[in-house]
Every structure is written in structure tokens, then in C-alpha cells.
Design a protein around this motif. Sequence first.
Motif, mmCIF file in Angstrom:
data_model
loop_
_atom_site.group_PDB
_atom_site.id
_atom_site.type_symbol
_atom_site.label_atom_id
_atom_site.label_comp_id
_atom_site.label_asym_id
_atom_site.label_seq_id
_atom_site.Cartn_x
_atom_site.Cartn_y
_atom_site.Cartn_z
ATOM 1 N N SER A 257 0.863 -1.165 0.000
ATOM 2 C CA SER A 257 0.000 0.000 0.000
ATOM 3 C C SER A 257 0.908 1.226 0.000
ATOM 4 O O SER A 257 1.728 1.392 0.902
ATOM 5 C CB SER A 257 -0.870 -0.007 1.258
ATOM 6 O OG SER A 257 -1.560 1.218 1.369
ATOM 7 N N VAL A 293 -2.385 -10.512 1.271
ATOM 8 C CA VAL A 293 -2.338 -9.602 2.416
ATOM 9 C C VAL A 293 -1.753 -8.257 1.996
ATOM 10 O O VAL A 293 -0.987 -8.167 1.039
ATOM 11 C CB VAL A 293 -1.562 -10.198 3.623
ATOM 12 C CG1 VAL A 293 -2.196 -11.498 4.081
ATOM 13 C CG2 VAL A 293 -0.112 -10.421 3.299
ATOM 14 N N MET A 295 0.323 -4.742 2.944
ATOM 15 C CA MET A 295 1.359 -4.239 3.845
ATOM 16 C C MET A 295 1.784 -2.845 3.414
ATOM 17 O O MET A 295 1.785 -2.528 2.222
ATOM 18 C CB MET A 295 2.563 -5.182 3.795
ATOM 19 C CG MET A 295 3.648 -4.888 4.794
ATOM 20 S SD MET A 295 5.019 -6.050 4.596
ATOM 21 C CE MET A 295 6.145 -5.096 3.612
ATOM 22 N N ASP A 296 2.156 -2.030 4.366
ATOM 23 C CA ASP A 296 2.712 -0.709 4.092
ATOM 24 C C ASP A 296 3.917 -0.870 3.167
ATOM 25 O O ASP A 296 4.879 -1.566 3.508
ATOM 26 C CB ASP A 296 3.104 -0.085 5.445
ATOM 27 C CG ASP A 296 3.998 1.121 5.301
ATOM 28 O OD1 ASP A 296 3.871 1.840 4.302
ATOM 29 O OD2 ASP A 296 4.826 1.342 6.198
ATOM 30 N N ARG A 305 10.399 0.851 9.289
ATOM 31 C CA ARG A 305 9.046 0.344 9.035
ATOM 32 C C ARG A 305 8.986 -1.179 8.906
ATOM 33 O O ARG A 305 7.908 -1.756 8.946
ATOM 34 C CB ARG A 305 8.533 0.905 7.705
ATOM 35 C CG ARG A 305 8.133 2.348 7.723
ATOM 36 C CD ARG A 305 6.916 2.551 8.602
ATOM 37 N NE ARG A 305 6.494 3.921 8.562
ATOM 38 C CZ ARG A 305 5.498 4.382 7.819
ATOM 39 N NH1 ARG A 305 4.815 3.605 7.050
ATOM 40 N NH2 ARG A 305 5.192 5.658 7.864
ATOM 41 N N TYR A 308 7.255 -3.138 11.573
ATOM 42 C CA TYR A 308 5.815 -2.827 11.549
ATOM 43 C C TYR A 308 5.139 -3.633 10.434
ATOM 44 O O TYR A 308 4.038 -4.155 10.600
ATOM 45 C CB TYR A 308 5.577 -1.335 11.275
ATOM 46 C CG TYR A 308 6.022 -0.374 12.348
ATOM 47 C CD1 TYR A 308 5.123 0.112 13.303
ATOM 48 C CD2 TYR A 308 7.334 0.091 12.393
ATOM 49 C CE1 TYR A 308 5.534 1.016 14.275
ATOM 50 C CE2 TYR A 308 7.747 1.001 13.357
ATOM 51 C CZ TYR A 308 6.842 1.463 14.293
ATOM 52 O OH TYR A 308 7.242 2.369 15.251
ATOM 53 N N GLY A 309 5.803 -3.715 9.271
ATOM 54 C CA GLY A 309 5.261 -4.472 8.135
ATOM 55 C C GLY A 309 5.135 -5.950 8.461
ATOM 56 O O GLY A 309 4.126 -6.583 8.149
ATOM 57 N N GLU A 311 4.755 -7.228 11.361
ATOM 58 C CA GLU A 311 3.640 -7.355 12.315
ATOM 59 C C GLU A 311 2.290 -7.318 11.583
ATOM 60 O O GLU A 311 1.381 -8.084 11.912
ATOM 61 C CB GLU A 311 3.709 -6.225 13.358
ATOM 62 C CG GLU A 311 4.864 -6.396 14.339
ATOM 63 C CD GLU A 311 5.175 -5.149 15.179
ATOM 64 O OE1 GLU A 311 5.908 -5.293 16.178
ATOM 65 O OE2 GLU A 311 4.712 -4.046 14.835
ATOM 66 N N GLN A 312 2.176 -6.446 10.564
ATOM 67 C CA GLN A 312 0.936 -6.367 9.765
ATOM 68 C C GLN A 312 0.656 -7.699 9.054
ATOM 69 O O GLN A 312 -0.467 -8.191 9.058
ATOM 70 C CB GLN A 312 1.083 -5.294 8.668
ATOM 71 C CG GLN A 312 0.804 -3.868 9.081
ATOM 72 C CD GLN A 312 0.930 -2.943 7.851
ATOM 73 O OE1 GLN A 312 1.956 -2.937 7.164
ATOM 74 N NE2 GLN A 312 -0.099 -2.168 7.572
ATOM 75 N N VAL A 313 1.703 -8.257 8.426
ATOM 76 C CA VAL A 313 1.546 -9.505 7.675
ATOM 77 C C VAL A 313 1.180 -10.647 8.634
ATOM 78 O O VAL A 313 0.260 -11.429 8.363
ATOM 79 C CB VAL A 313 2.832 -9.831 6.870
ATOM 80 C CG1 VAL A 313 2.735 -11.202 6.220
ATOM 81 C CG2 VAL A 313 3.079 -8.760 5.813
ATOM 82 N N GLN A 315 -0.314 -10.569 11.503
ATOM 83 C CA GLN A 315 -1.695 -10.413 12.001
ATOM 84 C C GLN A 315 -2.703 -10.930 10.969
ATOM 85 O O GLN A 315 -3.632 -11.676 11.316
ATOM 86 C CB GLN A 315 -1.922 -8.916 12.268
ATOM 87 C CG GLN A 315 -3.062 -8.605 13.165
ATOM 88 C CD GLN A 315 -3.169 -7.084 13.395
ATOM 89 O OE1 GLN A 315 -2.404 -6.291 12.848
ATOM 90 N NE2 GLN A 315 -4.118 -6.678 14.194
ATOM 91 N N GLN A 316 -2.512 -10.571 9.708
ATOM 92 C CA GLN A 316 -3.443 -10.996 8.656
ATOM 93 C C GLN A 316 -3.355 -12.496 8.399
ATOM 94 O O GLN A 316 -4.374 -13.164 8.179
ATOM 95 C CB GLN A 316 -3.180 -10.211 7.359
ATOM 96 C CG GLN A 316 -3.550 -8.733 7.489
ATOM 97 C CD GLN A 316 -3.057 -7.925 6.287
ATOM 98 O OE1 GLN A 316 -3.651 -7.959 5.223
ATOM 99 N NE2 GLN A 316 -1.965 -7.195 6.462
#
Length: 324
Positions: A257, A293, A295-296, A305, A308-309, A311-313, A315-316
Motif C-alpha cells: 500500500s 495480504v 502491507m505498508d 518500518r 511494523y510491516g 507485524e501487519q503480515v 496479524q493478517q
Amino acid sequence: MHAALPANAASTAYPLTIENCGAKVTFAKAPQRAIGLGQNSAEILLLLGLEDRMAGTAFWPSKVLPALAEANAKVKLLTVEFPTFESILAEEPDFVAAALPSLLGPTSKVAKREDFDKLGVPTYLSPSTCLSTAEVKDQYGSRAQLWNMDLLYREIDELSQIFDVADRGQALIADFKAREAALRAGVSKDGKDLSYVFWFSSPSPSADAYLGGKNGASGFIADVLGGHNAITAEAEWPTVGWEGIIAANPDVIVVASLDRNRWELDKPEAKIKFLTTDPVVSQIAAVRNKALVVMDGQAMNPTVRTIYGAEQVAQQLKALGLLK
């Protein structure tokens, strides 16, 4: 009573000389008018609480981290795209920290290190991105070993020394180390070794896609989550045709994203629409199994970042039942 700080969190003794990407850079004192040239450099300076010593920032693929929005609002934004050398000089900087060789490198259209050297302005290039361009002919270079957080910790440590806030640097490094450890511990040992493709963007659906290379931040994220990058190119940002992506047959496709407005496919919705409606691409296992999925995109660069990325992946994938 304060907890004992690590020994290397002592006050900086100036002049400070740092070896950085093959150059020796000397600082007579802590900078007061720094430019964060590129999102990662700007965000590290903000994470170190240095907004009052920043004269400007430029080149933001994504919006600033929400936790830093207030601090960032105090700093002049030159442009979200590539700035001009003149626009940087207009801010009378006494230090330039750059995130990418495309912003401060031998072929950069913005500026070269020697341009700043001539004016007596010290520069610093992210150690994570000073790569050899001998193997691949693009400016992003190639990476022979898998990137890990050590280069990022070195960058945080060195920038905190340059500004004489070493204790803040050590606290930030400790936080990231704990988060990486939690991610690795959260992946079940009996979990499947998933293969990933990280799609940054493409100029159009028919064009080759810019993907995260084997050993870049994308490969690191796959590794943290107990899997591997399905793309084996050592180029940092290989461009791969859809035939090649279909042949790689990934278990998971991670789409970036991006907040910039360069290409239509910068938007994750546009990527997912293409993946799910193209008659051929929609047959990839990852698409059929809905293992897509978001991700930033900035986290696909080796930056603050990246965790953080990951962690996003994670979670999904947990929500999809692909990670325990």
C-alpha cells in the motif's frame, strides 16, 4: 533510580568521525538544521525526538507513522517526491541524512555526496541501502546476504551519536529487538514454510512487476515469519513478468500500500483487483486460496518500518489461519 544505560550511550565527544558507505564523515558538533532526505531517514530522526533540529524532509512513499504525525507537522515538508538540490540548499542545512542512493548517490538526480562536501555539509547514507551495483545495472543494487536489523541498529546508533542522544538510540534499538523476538516466537514450529511474493508496484498490469528481492527487507520479513521469499533474484528490486511470478507459485502474495500517486497499481485495491480478475493470474494458488495480504509499502524498504510491516503480515496471516 534510573536503570543503568548501556556503556555506549555515553555523551558524544566531538569532533566525531564515522565511516559511512566508504566515506569518512566528520562532525564538529551536533547538527541543528538537519534534512531527512527520504522517509526512513526522516522517521529515524523523529523517533529520536529531533524534530526541533530538522530543517526539512523530502521523499515520502507513505504517510508518516501515526505516532510521529504531531512531531512531523513541526518540520517543513519540501516535497513527497524527489526534491531538487536547490530546494535542499535553500533550507541552509548543516547535515543531510539520506535513505537511498537514488537520493544521494553516484547516479542520483538530486545530489551527489561531493556536491554537499564542496559546501562543507556532512552527509550520511543509510547503511542498509549502500549496495554494490556491479551485478545489476539499476541504481538500487543487489544484496548477496539476507538483510537483517543489524544494519538498521547501526544506523539508529550512529545517528543518535551524531546528535548526542545516544541513550534515545539505545532505547529505540531495545524496542525493535523485543518486537522482532516476539514475532519469531509467535510463529509455530510446526507451521508450514510458506513462500511469499512481495509486490511493490507496477506501471501497468501488463508491465513487469517490481518485487522485493530475495535478500532485501521482504526476504527478512518472510524469514521472521518462518517462511521464505519465492523470488530468488539478488537484485534489491527485480522486475519480474507475470509468467515468472506464476512459475514461482507463491503460497502468499503481499501487496504494498503506497500513499504516493505515481501509478494506479500503487493502490492495494488495484493490485488485488488485477490478481483476482485476470484470467491467468487468478489461478495462482495464493490467489485461489485468498492468501492475499496488504502491507505498508515503505516496510518493503529496509527501514524502521520493516518490523511494523512484518507485524501487519503476521496479524493478517493469523486471521486467515495460515500462521498459528
